[in-house]
Design a protein around this motif. Structure first.
Motif, PDB file in Angstrom:
ATOM      1  N   ASP A 120       0.862  -1.183   0.000  1.00  0.00           N
ATOM      2  CA  ASP A 120       0.000   0.000   0.000  1.00  0.00           C
ATOM      3  C   ASP A 120       0.905   1.242   0.000  1.00  0.00           C
ATOM      4  O   ASP A 120       2.117   1.136   0.249  1.00  0.00           O
ATOM      5  CB  ASP A 120      -0.898  -0.016   1.257  1.00  0.00           C
ATOM      6  CG  ASP A 120      -2.199   0.779   1.053  1.00  0.00           C
ATOM      7  OD1 ASP A 120      -2.248   1.619   0.133  1.00  0.00           O
ATOM      8  OD2 ASP A 120      -3.143   0.557   1.827  1.00  0.00           O
ATOM      9  N   THR A 121       0.301   2.399  -0.236  1.00  0.00           N
ATOM     10  CA  THR A 121       1.079   3.644  -0.271  1.00  0.00           C
ATOM     11  C   THR A 121       0.901   4.410   1.036  1.00  0.00           C
ATOM     12  O   THR A 121      -0.229   4.610   1.481  1.00  0.00           O
ATOM     13  CB  THR A 121       0.598   4.505  -1.467  1.00  0.00           C
ATOM     14  OG1 THR A 121       0.779   3.726  -2.641  1.00  0.00           O
ATOM     15  CG2 THR A 121       1.386   5.798  -1.593  1.00  0.00           C
ATOM     16  N   GLN A 158      -0.229   6.742  14.611  1.00  0.00           N
ATOM     17  CA  GLN A 158      -0.935   6.090  13.507  1.00  0.00           C
ATOM     18  C   GLN A 158      -0.260   6.382  12.171  1.00  0.00           C
ATOM     19  O   GLN A 158       0.355   7.449  12.001  1.00  0.00           O
ATOM     20  CB  GLN A 158      -2.376   6.606  13.440  1.00  0.00           C
ATOM     21  CG  GLN A 158      -3.244   6.042  14.557  1.00  0.00           C
ATOM     22  CD  GLN A 158      -4.678   6.476  14.444  1.00  0.00           C
ATOM     23  OE1 GLN A 158      -4.966   7.536  13.900  1.00  0.00           O
ATOM     24  NE2 GLN A 158      -5.581   5.672  14.972  1.00  0.00           N
ATOM     25  N   VAL A 159      -0.405   5.442  11.254  1.00  0.00           N
ATOM     26  CA  VAL A 159       0.079   5.646   9.889  1.00  0.00           C
ATOM     27  C   VAL A 159      -1.116   5.520   8.953  1.00  0.00           C
ATOM     28  O   VAL A 159      -1.846   4.524   9.013  1.00  0.00           O
ATOM     29  CB  VAL A 159       1.138   4.581   9.504  1.00  0.00           C
ATOM     30  CG1 VAL A 159       1.603   4.802   8.072  1.00  0.00           C
ATOM     31  CG2 VAL A 159       2.329   4.633  10.448  1.00  0.00           C
ATOM     32  N   ASN A 168      -5.267   2.811   1.769  1.00  0.00           N
ATOM     33  CA  ASN A 168      -6.443   1.960   1.964  1.00  0.00           C
ATOM     34  C   ASN A 168      -6.684   1.526   3.397  1.00  0.00           C
ATOM     35  O   ASN A 168      -7.568   0.715   3.648  1.00  0.00           O
ATOM     36  CB  ASN A 168      -6.294   0.691   1.100  1.00  0.00           C
ATOM     37  CG  ASN A 168      -6.190   1.029  -0.366  1.00  0.00           C
ATOM     38  OD1 ASN A 168      -7.103   1.634  -0.924  1.00  0.00           O
ATOM     39  ND2 ASN A 168      -5.067   0.708  -0.969  1.00  0.00           N
ATOM     40  N   LYS A 169      -5.907   2.013   4.351  1.00  0.00           N
ATOM     41  CA  LYS A 169      -5.970   1.452   5.703  1.00  0.00           C
ATOM     42  C   LYS A 169      -5.281   2.396   6.671  1.00  0.00           C
ATOM     43  O   LYS A 169      -4.413   3.182   6.269  1.00  0.00           O
ATOM     44  CB  LYS A 169      -5.159   0.145   5.660  1.00  0.00           C
ATOM     45  CG  LYS A 169      -5.656  -0.937   6.546  1.00  0.00           C
ATOM     46  CD  LYS A 169      -4.804  -2.187   6.335  1.00  0.00           C
ATOM     47  CE  LYS A 169      -5.198  -3.094   7.481  1.00  0.00           C
ATOM     48  NZ  LYS A 169      -5.347  -4.392   7.302  1.00  0.00           N
ATOM     49  N   THR A 170      -5.624   2.295   7.956  1.00  0.00           N
ATOM     50  CA  THR A 170      -4.884   3.042   8.981  1.00  0.00           C
ATOM     51  C   THR A 170      -4.277   2.035   9.949  1.00  0.00           C
ATOM     52  O   THR A 170      -4.932   1.061  10.329  1.00  0.00           O
ATOM     53  CB  THR A 170      -5.839   3.995   9.737  1.00  0.00           C
ATOM     54  OG1 THR A 170      -6.416   4.886   8.787  1.00  0.00           O
ATOM     55  CG2 THR A 170      -5.101   4.816  10.786  1.00  0.00           C
ATOM     56  N   LEU A 171      -3.005   2.258  10.304  1.00  0.00           N
ATOM     57  CA  LEU A 171      -2.302   1.317  11.188  1.00  0.00           C
ATOM     58  C   LEU A 171      -1.906   2.017  12.479  1.00  0.00           C
ATOM     59  O   LEU A 171      -1.650   3.234  12.489  1.00  0.00           O
ATOM     60  CB  LEU A 171      -1.027   0.798  10.501  1.00  0.00           C
ATOM     61  CG  LEU A 171      -1.176   0.112   9.144  1.00  0.00           C
ATOM     62  CD1 LEU A 171       0.202  -0.170   8.550  1.00  0.00           C
ATOM     63  CD2 LEU A 171      -1.976  -1.175   9.280  1.00  0.00           C
TER      64      LEU A 171
END
Ligand code: NAD
Length: 402
Positions: free
Chosen positions: A75-76, A86-87, A91-94
């Motif tokens: 993912d980018t 958080q990152v 398409n997603k948050t980590l």
């Protein structure tokens, strides 16, 4: 269990992954990269010149991921929120406990007009491949039109990247000439450089070694000619130092921009205190405001006590930073204090073509065959340190040891 996120599967990111994976620490690692492969960024010039196929400088990230410990996400990375830990990916948050930012470099235009629109960059496998395809297309167009500008390739900037690219282009010129239906010496390679003395970190002797080879190969090296503008099909440079209006247009259908790099734009967009995408890090390579965020490789600036300037960004220092950061996180988890990062460069060697190179190893200046040998050994070592034995066997420069 602590969550460690590594952003970027370049030299620094994969080296840190290797250290963390092989430790017995109770951690889970998430590795993020926009591609599902790692590439040897030190070989991009060879892909651009067509002297190495792109698959020879890439390997699959899954080959080095231990799925019991690590999750790989393709993912980018868009932004990092260091307060919320958080990152944000496209398409997603980590969410992380420790973050390793190793997002690499991008091309630096210094705000010069027309660079983005009218020149080619060479910053990853995709763009290096585009450079090669572009040159091949121009050679075909020469065959139809006989317009010499299709045979002319201008490399902008004679730093390490520019010089290594010029060397590879000389080597690739026979293949280009075959496509165009001309002799190799009819392929015109120019390199336009702002300052008078190229590669100032090297001695007069090494500089002369490089220039003598470029002259022998009929490369047109124009020094002391800062580029002021790039127009469609033309590089506009200042011809005389004291006259800003003395501008000359060099017409060419291939213009490649290699005048320097900055760290990933994610750094600035995430609010880190940075200069050209690089953060002046703590002695343990963490962000001055966040001791759970490591910045490595091209996004990091570490002072060299010998020169009192930041170390230049190289694959060698990125690998050293990756090793260090992996170990430092393990120390932090055990509650042990950090020892400051220290770096001793093995030296730097620039290749000009497949069998010529020059540089300094330790305190010794090397040229020609020994330098070329060392350069390839250094590259095999970085393959080993990121990919392991399997990748060296598959991709190493064994052609050289024959
Ligand atoms: P660089 O900053 O080292 O060199 C860029 C060159 O472009 C300089 O000579 C500069 O004077 C010139 N330039 C800048 N603006 C210009 C303009 N307007 N017109 C004409 N010339 C201009 O950048 P690089 O070569 O991309 O290297 C980036 C980093 O990667 C460096 O730290 C380098 O040491 C490292 N690197 C190392 C190796 C190796 O060890 N073999 C190979 C490639 C890159």
């Amino acid at each position: 269990m602590k969550e460690i996120i590594i952003l970027g599967a370049g030299y620094a990111g994969l080296r840190a992954l290797h250290v963390l994976q092989k430790s017995g620490a109770d951690v889970h690692i998430t590795l993020v990269d926009r591609n599902d492969y790692h590439y040897e960024s030190t070989s991009l010039h060879e892909v651009a010149a067509g002297t190495q196929p792109d698959e020879k400088i890439c390997y699959k990230i899954k080959d080095v991921v231990n799925s019991n410990k690590t999750t790989f996400i393709q993912d980018t990375v868009e932004k990092i929120d260091t307060e919320q830990k958080q990152v944000y990916l496209e398409n997603k948050t980590l969410q992380y406990d420790y973050l390793i930012v190793a997002l690499g470099f991008q091309s630096e235009s210094f705000g010069i007009p027309g660079v983005k629109e009218n020149s080619l960059e060479m910053v990853d496998v995709r763009t290096a491949d585009q450079v090669h395809k572009h040159i091949v297309d121009q050679m075909k167009k020469y065959k139809e039109t006989k317009n010499e500008e299709y045979l002319r390739i201008v490399v902008c900037g004679a730093g390490f990247t520019g010089i290594e690219l010029v060397g590879a282009l000389v080597e690739g010129s026979k293949a280009f000439a075959d496509i165009a239906g001309v002799k190799p010496e009819e392929i015109q390679i120019y390199c336009v450089e702002a300052v008078d003395k190229i590669l100032p970190m090297f001695s007069e002797k090494l500089g002369k070694y490089c220039i003598d080879h470029l002259n022998k190969w009929d490369v047109k090296l124009l020094t002391g000619k800062p580029i002021k503008k790039v127009e469609p099909g033309a590089v506009i440079y200042q011809n005389s130092k004291d006259n800003e209006n003395d501008l000359v247009a060099l017409n060419a259908k291939t213009i490649i921009w290699t005048t320097g790099v900055s760290g990933s734009q994610v750094i600035g967009e995430s609010g880190f205190e940075e200069r050209r995408g690089r953060v002046m890090v703590n002695p343990n390579l963490t962000d001055p405001k966040h001791d759970d965020v490591y910045l490595l490789g091209d996004v990091s600036a570490v002072m060299d006590p010998a020169s009192n300037r930041p170390y230049p960004t190289t694959a060698q220092i990125a690998l050293a930073m990756g090793s260090y950061a992996g170990k430092d996180i393990l120390n932090q988890l055990k509650g042990q204090p950090s020892k400051p990062f220290s770096f001793k460069s093995l030296g730097s060697v620039a290749s000009i073509g497949n069998t010529h190179a020059f540089g300094v190893v330790g305190k010794t200046e090397v040229t020609a065959y020994p330098a070329s040998f060392i350069k390839k050994a250094i590259m095999d070592r970085s393959l080993y340190e990121t990919g392991g034995v399997k990748e060296v066997m598959a991709k190493g420069r064994f052609d050289f040891y024959h």
